[in-house]
Design an enzyme around this catalytic site. Structure first.
Site, PDB file in Angstrom:
ATOM      1  N   HIS A  64       0.832  -1.211   0.000  1.00 40.29           N
ATOM      2  CA  HIS A  64       0.000   0.000   0.000  1.00 40.29           C
ATOM      3  C   HIS A  64       0.865   1.258   0.000  1.00 40.29           C
ATOM      4  O   HIS A  64       0.541   2.241  -0.675  1.00 40.29           O
ATOM      5  CB  HIS A  64      -0.945   0.001   1.201  1.00 40.29           C
ATOM      6  CG  HIS A  64      -1.865  -1.172   1.225  1.00 40.29           C
ATOM      7  ND1 HIS A  64      -2.610  -1.507   2.339  1.00 40.29           N
ATOM      8  CD2 HIS A  64      -2.176  -2.099   0.271  1.00 40.29           C
ATOM      9  CE1 HIS A  64      -3.325  -2.588   2.071  1.00 40.29           C
ATOM     10  NE2 HIS A  64      -3.064  -2.969   0.830  1.00 40.29           N
ATOM     11  N   HIS A 221      -9.417  -2.243  -4.699  1.00 38.66           N
ATOM     12  CA  HIS A 221      -8.311  -2.569  -3.809  1.00 38.66           C
ATOM     13  C   HIS A 221      -7.344  -3.541  -4.483  1.00 38.66           C
ATOM     14  O   HIS A 221      -6.113  -3.420  -4.288  1.00 38.66           O
ATOM     15  CB  HIS A 221      -8.790  -3.163  -2.491  1.00 38.66           C
ATOM     16  CG  HIS A 221      -7.646  -3.387  -1.549  1.00 38.66           C
ATOM     17  ND1 HIS A 221      -7.080  -2.372  -0.818  1.00 38.66           N
ATOM     18  CD2 HIS A 221      -6.909  -4.499  -1.290  1.00 38.66           C
ATOM     19  CE1 HIS A 221      -6.056  -2.842  -0.132  1.00 38.66           C
ATOM     20  NE2 HIS A 221      -5.925  -4.141  -0.409  1.00 38.66           N
ATOM     21  N   ASP A 225      -3.308  -3.042  -4.948  1.00 42.45           N
ATOM     22  CA  ASP A 225      -2.244  -4.016  -4.725  1.00 42.45           C
ATOM     23  C   ASP A 225      -1.377  -4.187  -5.968  1.00 42.45           C
ATOM     24  O   ASP A 225      -0.155  -4.330  -5.869  1.00 42.45           O
ATOM     25  CB  ASP A 225      -2.842  -5.367  -4.327  1.00 42.45           C
ATOM     26  CG  ASP A 225      -3.321  -5.405  -2.881  1.00 42.45           C
ATOM     27  OD1 ASP A 225      -2.941  -4.507  -2.099  1.00 42.45           O
ATOM     28  OD2 ASP A 225      -4.070  -6.338  -2.542  1.00 42.45           O
ATOM     29  N   HIS A 248      -0.899 -11.197  -5.170  1.00 40.68           N
ATOM     30  CA  HIS A 248       0.521 -10.898  -5.001  1.00 40.68           C
ATOM     31  C   HIS A 248       1.415 -11.958  -5.646  1.00 40.68           C
ATOM     32  O   HIS A 248       2.424 -11.634  -6.267  1.00 40.68           O
ATOM     33  CB  HIS A 248       0.858 -10.770  -3.516  1.00 40.68           C
ATOM     34  CG  HIS A 248       0.120  -9.671  -2.827  1.00 40.68           C
ATOM     35  ND1 HIS A 248       0.217  -8.349  -3.206  1.00 40.68           N
ATOM     36  CD2 HIS A 248      -0.728  -9.694  -1.763  1.00 40.68           C
ATOM     37  CE1 HIS A 248      -0.536  -7.604  -2.414  1.00 40.68           C
ATOM     38  NE2 HIS A 248      -1.118  -8.397  -1.532  1.00 40.68           N
TER      39      HIS A 248
END
Length: 282
Positions: A64, A221, A225, A248
């Site tokens: 973030h 969101h 990321d 991720h």
């Protein structure tokens, strides 16, 4: 500029101080005297967060803060970390954006180096995939997610600029499912997650009293990321990113594949690099 809080996974107190960086230094985390450069080769964990490690030093949940730097075009900064995780704040990047805004950004006397995507590259894991392709300029993002419950299938696309980052991405919070809580706790994850820093779903219900900030906050969101993870390329990217059911792990696999396959080429953008302004002496 200093920010304090608790880590969303370790639930330990932490504090970060943002300071200017030298030209072409990139984003560097200083942890206990060791320096960890924001680079995909330093990533050692990608489950629900991105963690950097070098020897015994590590810093978790960097995505973030890195997204805020990347979204605001901050190429060089030194982040002094007290603890082993970046504070969760409210689960989004807005506190980090506010911190950069408070100190301001200054141009450095050096041209901006960028990484241009010169050929397509794609990776997949099960039903999920992520890809990078060449683009004329800038970084475009096209992110699609698919979950059960109230989230369903969401897709969003944009060209990343400081304006689009502020308006469309920065305020989107982390999200999770109440049914997964005990399993994650056993794995040492989400120990600090709460309604203060996470959108929590229970079946079809959003448990946060204030509800969602956007109807499609979850895909926003995920895009946040992506911006943070792509900042680990080593320089700003010029290209087109697209993913379906990513995360991720896929983002890091994509950067590794792009770097090792020769899909990225260094370019001189011919404009100044930028760094947070130094705070005035008291």
């Amino acid at each position: 500029m200093r920010l304090s809080g608790r880590g969303v996974h370790g639930d330990r107190a932490s504090r970060v101080t943002l300071a200017p960086g030298a030209p072409h230094s990139g984003i560097v985390f200083s942890v206990g005297g060791d320096e960890l450069r924001a680079d995909w080769r330093a990533v050692d964990a990608t489950q629900l967060r991105t963690r950097l490690a070098l020897g015994k030093a590590s810093v978790s949940t960097v995505e973030h803060l890195l997204a805020a730097f990347s979204g605001l075009c901050v190429d060089n900064a030194l982040v002094l970390v007290e603890g082993d995780e970046i504070p969760a704040m409210d689960g989004s990047a807005q506190a980090f954006v506010a911190a950069v805004d408070e100190v301001g950004i200054v141009d450095l006397p050096a041209p901006r180096a960028v990484l241009e995507v010169v050929r397509p590259v794609r990776v997949s894991r099960g039903a999920g995939w992520a890809e990078l392709a060449p683009a004329v300029s800038g970084l475009s993002l096209d992110v699609e997610i698919a979950f059960e419950g109230p989230i369903g299938r969401q897709r969003r696309s944009l060209t990343l600029t400081p304006e689009s980052f502020r308006a469309d991405i920065a305020r989107a919070r982390s999200f999770g499912f109440l049914r997964d809580a005990e399993r994650l706790w056993r794995e040492g994850l989400a120990l600090g997650a709460s309604l203060e820093n996470t959108v929590v779903m229970d079946g079809e219900t959003v448990l946060n009293p204030q509800g969602l900030r956007f109807a499609d906050e979850c895909v926003r969101h995920k895009m946040l990321d992506v911006v943070g993870d792509l900042a680990l390329a080593g320089a700003p990217l010029i290209g087109a990113f697209r993913s379906f059911r990513g995360g991720h792990e896929l983002n890091m696999a994509l950067l590794k594949a792009a770097a090792q396959s020769g899909a990225l080429a260094w370019r001189d953008a011919g404009i100044a690099t930028e760094t947070p302004a130094p705070r005035p002496s008291p």
